[in-house]
Design a protein around this motif. Structure first.
Motif, PDB file in Angstrom:
ATOM      1  N   PHE A  95      38.213  37.932  41.864  1.00 35.45           N
ATOM      2  CA  PHE A  95      39.643  38.078  42.143  1.00 35.45           C
ATOM      3  C   PHE A  95      40.341  36.720  42.042  1.00 35.45           C
ATOM      4  CE2 PHE A  95      43.335  38.339  44.929  1.00 35.45           C
ATOM      5  CZ  PHE A  95      43.908  39.536  44.526  1.00 35.45           C
ATOM      6  N   GLU A  96      39.715  35.686  42.627  1.00 37.77           N
ATOM      7  CA  GLU A  96      40.292  34.340  42.612  1.00 37.77           C
ATOM      8  C   GLU A  96      40.390  33.788  41.188  1.00 37.77           C
ATOM      9  OE1 GLU A  96      39.588  30.102  44.975  1.00 37.77           O
ATOM     10  OE2 GLU A  96      37.888  31.429  44.570  1.00 37.77           O
ATOM     11  N   ARG A  97      39.331  34.016  40.399  1.00 36.68           N
ATOM     12  CA  ARG A  97      39.308  33.527  39.019  1.00 36.68           C
ATOM     13  C   ARG A  97      40.397  34.199  38.179  1.00 36.68           C
ATOM     14  NH1 ARG A  97      34.562  35.231  37.694  1.00 36.68           N
ATOM     15  NH2 ARG A  97      33.504  33.682  38.949  1.00 36.68           N
ATOM     16  N   SER A  98      40.530  35.498  38.368  1.00 32.73           N
ATOM     17  CA  SER A  98      41.553  36.240  37.610  1.00 32.73           C
ATOM     18  C   SER A  98      42.959  35.830  38.034  1.00 32.73           C
ATOM     19  CB  SER A  98      41.371  37.753  37.827  1.00 32.73           C
ATOM     20  OG  SER A  98      40.092  38.172  37.395  1.00 32.73           O
ATOM     21  N   TYR A  99      43.141  35.591  39.332  1.00 35.24           N
ATOM     22  CA  TYR A  99      44.457  35.205  39.847  1.00 35.24           C
ATOM     23  C   TYR A  99      44.866  33.826  39.330  1.00 35.24           C
ATOM     24  CZ  TYR A  99      48.205  34.248  43.190  1.00 35.24           C
ATOM     25  OH  TYR A  99      49.415  33.938  43.760  1.00 35.24           O
ATOM     26  N   SER A 100      43.881  32.902  39.280  1.00 32.57           N
ATOM     27  CA  SER A 100      44.172  31.540  38.799  1.00 32.57           C
ATOM     28  C   SER A 100      44.564  31.525  37.324  1.00 32.57           C
ATOM     29  CB  SER A 100      42.969  30.631  39.038  1.00 32.57           C
ATOM     30  OG  SER A 100      41.845  31.091  38.305  1.00 32.57           O
ATOM     31  N   LYS A 101      44.124  32.534  36.575  1.00 34.07           N
ATOM     32  CA  LYS A 101      44.469  32.638  35.156  1.00 34.07           C
ATOM     33  C   LYS A 101      45.817  33.326  34.943  1.00 34.07           C
ATOM     34  CE  LYS A 101      39.708  32.757  33.443  1.00 34.07           C
ATOM     35  NZ  LYS A 101      38.686  33.580  32.751  1.00 34.07           N
ATOM     36  N   GLY A 102      46.456  33.734  36.048  1.00 31.47           N
ATOM     37  CA  GLY A 102      47.759  34.358  35.944  1.00 31.47           C
ATOM     38  C   GLY A 102      47.714  35.844  35.668  1.00 31.47           C
ATOM     39  N   GLU A 103      46.558  36.449  35.844  1.00 30.31           N
ATOM     40  CA  GLU A 103      46.428  37.887  35.597  1.00 30.31           C
ATOM     41  C   GLU A 103      47.165  38.682  36.671  1.00 30.31           C
ATOM     42  OE1 GLU A 103      42.884  41.238  35.461  1.00 30.31           O
ATOM     43  OE2 GLU A 103      42.407  39.155  34.915  1.00 30.31           O
ATOM     44  N   LYS A 104      47.896  39.714  36.238  1.00 31.30           N
ATOM     45  CA  LYS A 104      48.633  40.560  37.165  1.00 31.30           C
ATOM     46  C   LYS A 104      47.745  41.726  37.612  1.00 31.30           C
ATOM     47  CE  LYS A 104      53.225  39.481  35.390  1.00 31.30           C
ATOM     48  NZ  LYS A 104      54.487  40.020  34.811  1.00 31.30           N
ATOM     49  N   PHE A 105      47.874  42.052  38.892  1.00 31.42           N
ATOM     50  CA  PHE A 105      47.037  43.116  39.458  1.00 31.42           C
ATOM     51  C   PHE A 105      47.888  44.325  39.824  1.00 31.42           C
ATOM     52  CE2 PHE A 105      44.836  39.144  40.385  1.00 31.42           C
ATOM     53  CZ  PHE A 105      43.565  39.408  39.922  1.00 31.42           C
ATOM     54  N   SER A 106      47.431  45.480  39.403  1.00 30.72           N
ATOM     55  CA  SER A 106      48.117  46.715  39.744  1.00 30.72           C
ATOM     56  C   SER A 106      47.756  47.113  41.175  1.00 30.72           C
ATOM     57  CB  SER A 106      47.717  47.833  38.781  1.00 30.72           C
ATOM     58  OG  SER A 106      46.318  48.096  38.892  1.00 30.72           O
ATOM     59  N   LYS A 107      48.524  48.055  41.738  1.00 32.85           N
ATOM     60  CA  LYS A 107      48.240  48.537  43.088  1.00 32.85           C
ATOM     61  C   LYS A 107      46.857  49.168  43.169  1.00 32.85           C
ATOM     62  CE  LYS A 107      53.001  49.402  44.572  1.00 32.85           C
ATOM     63  NZ  LYS A 107      53.976  50.424  45.044  1.00 32.85           N
ATOM     64  N   GLU A 108      46.474  49.881  42.083  1.00 31.35           N
ATOM     65  CA  GLU A 108      45.155  50.525  42.050  1.00 31.35           C
ATOM     66  C   GLU A 108      44.038  49.491  42.081  1.00 31.35           C
ATOM     67  OE1 GLU A 108      47.642  51.270  40.041  1.00 31.35           O
ATOM     68  OE2 GLU A 108      48.149  53.290  40.782  1.00 31.35           O
ATOM     69  N   LYS A 109      44.243  48.381  41.354  1.00 34.40           N
ATOM     70  CA  LYS A 109      43.217  47.326  41.294  1.00 34.40           C
ATOM     71  C   LYS A 109      43.061  46.647  42.650  1.00 34.40           C
ATOM     72  CE  LYS A 109      40.356  44.911  38.692  1.00 34.40           C
ATOM     73  NZ  LYS A 109      39.223  45.559  38.001  1.00 34.40           N
ATOM     74  N   ILE A 110      44.192  46.379  43.305  1.00 37.79           N
ATOM     75  CA  ILE A 110      44.160  45.748  44.630  1.00 37.79           C
ATOM     76  C   ILE A 110      43.520  46.685  45.648  1.00 37.79           C
ATOM     77  CG2 ILE A 110      45.578  44.876  46.532  1.00 37.79           C
ATOM     78  CD1 ILE A 110      47.557  43.863  44.419  1.00 37.79           C
ATOM     79  N   LYS A 111      43.869  47.979  45.542  1.00 38.33           N
ATOM     80  CA  LYS A 111      43.291  48.968  46.450  1.00 38.33           C
ATOM     81  C   LYS A 111      41.783  49.075  46.255  1.00 38.33           C
ATOM     82  CE  LYS A 111      43.872  53.716  48.052  1.00 38.33           C
ATOM     83  NZ  LYS A 111      44.578  55.002  47.836  1.00 38.33           N
ATOM     84  N   GLU A 112      41.347  49.029  44.999  1.00 39.77           N
ATOM     85  CA  GLU A 112      39.912  49.090  44.688  1.00 39.77           C
ATOM     86  C   GLU A 112      39.188  47.877  45.266  1.00 39.77           C
ATOM     87  OE1 GLU A 112      37.018  48.916  40.753  1.00 39.77           O
ATOM     88  OE2 GLU A 112      39.134  49.476  40.519  1.00 39.77           O
ATOM     89  N   PHE A 113      39.823  46.706  45.123  1.00 42.29           N
ATOM     90  CA  PHE A 113      39.256  45.460  45.653  1.00 42.29           C
ATOM     91  C   PHE A 113      39.156  45.526  47.183  1.00 42.29           C
ATOM     92  CE2 PHE A 113      40.249  41.215  47.444  1.00 42.29           C
ATOM     93  CZ  PHE A 113      39.096  40.548  47.066  1.00 42.29           C
TER      94      PHE A 113
END
Length: 283
Positions: A95-113
């Motif tokens: 999650f941290e690696r993807s966030y640092s690259k500027g990747e946007k997260f959908s509600k479903e992805k955050i809920k899954e995490f």
């Protein structure tokens, strides 16, 4: 000479019987020196000294065994806690690696995490609860209760149609701790659920019966069964055939029942199922 020899022999026979009854783990009684011939006093004093040393050795041995058991338990707890920590760490790093690259997260992805982390946290919580329940068994508390009613209450917690409940009488009174009895039933039912293969239609039968002196509760399933190699270890702390869990459930049940002078046993057939039988006195 005859009377003197008889007097000495009688004392030696008494000492011999006492020595035969001496055990490392039992409480041993010292031999009194009263009415003992002078020739035998030294022997009696040596035996009494040996009893003191034996008692000291037994205490040290018991302490050593307890320390070893708790060390093994601590290793098991540490191992079980590390299992959910690894996927939690990997999930957060991803999650941290993807966030640092500027990747946007959908509600479903955050809920899954979030669901993944909560699931792992719940696993650690169940491990801590199991260990706490085993390490700090509550003081046995007896209260007059209707066993049939308590078992039925425990079954309502699961609310499964495939659980069949049979009882000899609607009222079976016994002196037992209400919370502890519910804990016994729920633990055995959980084990029954987990023992049934996914492709098998579950069949679980619970029955209560009694006689003049004791209550009998039986819980049967149509699961995998218990292998012969596991039958002797099934009630040992931290033994489990499941991929997760501490393996403290059956050991805890056994400890509870022994506190009430009760017992637990089982019969099992491979790929046919297992029946656990719980017995405890009415009073």
């Amino acid at each position: 000479a005859f009377f003197i020899s008889s007097f000495v022999t009688k004392s030696l026979d008494a000492i011999g019987k006492t020595i035969k009854q001496t055990r490392l783990t039992d409480k041993n009684i010292k031999i009194e020196n009263d009415n003992t011939p002078k020739e035998v006093v030294a022997l009696v004093e040596s035996y009494n000294t040996m009893i003191d040393k034996l008692k000291s050795s037994a205490v040290k041995l018991a302490k050593s065994e307890r320390e070893t058991a708790w060390r093994e338990m601590a290793k098991q707890v540490a191992h079980e806690i590390k299992n959910p920590l690894t996927p939690m760490r990997l999930s957060i790093q991803t999650f941290e690696r993807s966030y640092s690259k500027g990747e946007k997260f959908s509600k479903e992805k955050i809920k899954e995490f979030s669901s993944s982390l909560i699931q792992q946290i719940d696993t650690m919580s169940s491990i801590a609860t199991a260990f706490s329940d085993f390490a700090e068994m509550p003081t046995p508390k007896k209260e007059k209760l209707n066993v049939v009613q308590i078992v039925d209450l425990a079954l309502d917690i699961f609310n499964r149609d495939f659980i069949k409940f049979e009882f000899q009488d609607k009222v079976i009174e016994a002196s037992f701790d209400r919370t502890q009895l519910i804990r016994i039933i729920t633990n055995l039912l959980k084990n029954a659920f987990q023992a049934i293969p996914e492709n098998t239609i579950p069949e679980i039968k619970v029955s209560t019966s009694h006689d003049d002196k004791q209550v009998v509760i039986m819980i049967s399933d149509n699961g995998y069964g218990i292998s012969k190699s596991d039958t002797e270890k099934i009630f040992e702390p931290n033994f489990t055939t499941k991929s997760s869990g501490m393996g403290l459930g059956l050991s805890m049940i056994k400890s509870i029942l022994e506190a009430y002078n009760g017992s637990i046993s089982f019969k099992s057939k491979k790929n046919k199922g297992t029946t656990f039988e719980v017995k405890f006195p009415k009073q």
